[in-house]
Motif scaffolding. Structure first.
Motif, PDB file in Angstrom:
ATOM      1  N   ARG A  35      -9.946 -36.299  44.923  1.00 25.94           N
ATOM      2  CA  ARG A  35      -9.568 -36.260  46.337  1.00 25.94           C
ATOM      3  C   ARG A  35      -8.372 -35.317  46.429  1.00 25.94           C
ATOM      4  NH1 ARG A  35      -8.353 -42.420  46.569  1.00 25.94           N
ATOM      5  NH2 ARG A  35      -7.661 -41.770  44.495  1.00 25.94           N
ATOM      6  N   PRO A  97      -2.219 -40.758  54.761  1.00 30.68           N
ATOM      7  CA  PRO A  97      -2.514 -42.090  54.199  1.00 30.68           C
ATOM      8  C   PRO A  97      -1.874 -42.210  52.818  1.00 30.68           C
ATOM      9  CG  PRO A  97      -4.469 -40.688  54.199  1.00 30.68           C
ATOM     10  CD  PRO A  97      -3.440 -39.977  55.011  1.00 30.68           C
ATOM     11  N   SER A 100      -3.409 -41.619  48.474  1.00 32.18           N
ATOM     12  CA  SER A 100      -4.819 -41.339  48.764  1.00 32.18           C
ATOM     13  C   SER A 100      -5.397 -40.149  48.016  1.00 32.18           C
ATOM     14  CB  SER A 100      -4.997 -41.093  50.267  1.00 32.18           C
ATOM     15  OG  SER A 100      -4.697 -42.249  51.010  1.00 32.18           O
ATOM     16  N   ARG A 128      -1.478 -40.510  44.640  1.00 27.82           N
ATOM     17  CA  ARG A 128      -1.521 -41.683  43.773  1.00 27.82           C
ATOM     18  C   ARG A 128      -0.576 -41.460  42.591  1.00 27.82           C
ATOM     19  NH1 ARG A 128      -3.721 -40.463  39.125  1.00 27.82           N
ATOM     20  NH2 ARG A 128      -5.377 -38.893  38.932  1.00 27.82           N
TER      21      ARG A 128
END
Length: 268
Positions: A35, A97, A100, A128
């Protein structure tokens, strides 16, 4: 809606930075399931390349420029990419967010933050633990011929930056301190020595250079006679850098790698 003429008039950063981009893409090492957050994505070349690599992941490109994002969306649609999206936002303050993303990339998109420490802290919250940060930033102004030679051609005035400029992350010690304070570790710098490209010939390069932010503004500050003299000097400078296969200027950049702090990295 953004006028199509605004999109057509955009400077072609992808052509300018083609050789730099090869180094950057290799350094990003985007995995199939990653991601990815792309800061200052512009017209989205780095976002699209990340999306091609992250076939089972996703990519979000962020930029403050509506015309650039419009172009990015058009190009992404043409390529049929469905695992990416774009947001018009200021990464210094945007509420991403939390925790993420696995990778944050930025190709010359992080040098203009008003408060770099706050910006990278905000970006860090979106990553993260142990996520990677990969930046491409310019080295010092005097190591970048594109900046010094073109400015000399357009004006004799000394460089007096007002606020953050393209070289705000040029000093490795300063940049490492900013990233460390923002919650990153394992900061490293890799030299990239490649020329920038401004067009197939000096005529095309002249038009391209004046599309660049600030260079066109320098002419706007001059009277009619001085502006014409500056244009003449610029044409001569571009002629001198025409290699026959295009107009190139020397440049130096850093690829900056870092890692988001994990609990184990934190000081006791």
């Amino acid at each position: 809606m953004t006028a199509m003429s605004d999109v057509a008039d955009l400077f072609d950063y992808d052509a300018e930075l083609r050789l730099h981009n090869e180094h950057f893409r290799a350094a990003a090492r985007v995995g199939s399931g990653d991601r990815v957050l792309d800061i200052g994505c512009g017209t989205g070349q780095s976002t699209r390349e990340a999306a091609h690599a992250a076939v089972d992941g996703s990519v979000v490109g962020v930029d403050v420029s509506a015309p650039m994002l419009e172009r990015a969306r058009l190009l992404s649609a043409e390529q049929g990419l469905t695992n990416l999206s774009y947001q018009q936002a200021d990464a210094q303050v945007h509420r991403f967010p939390p925790t993420s993303f696995d990778v944050c990339i930025s190709r010359f998109g992080t040098m203009f933050f008003a408060d770099p420490a706050a910006a990278f802290t905000n970006i860090g919250r979106a990553l993260r633990p142990a996520a990677r940060l990969v930046l491409l930033v310019w080295q010092e102004r005097d190591r970048n011929e594109w900046a010094t030679a073109i400015r000399r051609a357009l004006t004799a005035a000394p460089v007096t930056p007002r606020g953050p400029d393209a070289f705000s992350l040029a000093d490795p010690a300063v940049t490492e301190a900013i990233l460390t304070a923002a919650g990153f570790t394992d900061v490293s710098f890799t030299d990239v020595h490649e020329p920038v490209y401004y067009g197939p010939d000096s005529g095309a390069a002249f038009d391209a250079v004046l599309r660049l932010l600030k260079f066109g503004d320098l002419l706007a500050d001059l009277d009619v006679a001085a502006a014409e003299q500056a244009r003449t000097r610029l044409r001569s400078t571009l002629d001198a850098h025409d290699r026959g296969g295009g107009v190139y200027f020397d440049s130096r950049a850093w690829i900056v790698n870092a890692r988001r702090v994990t609990l184990g990295d934190a000081a006791p």
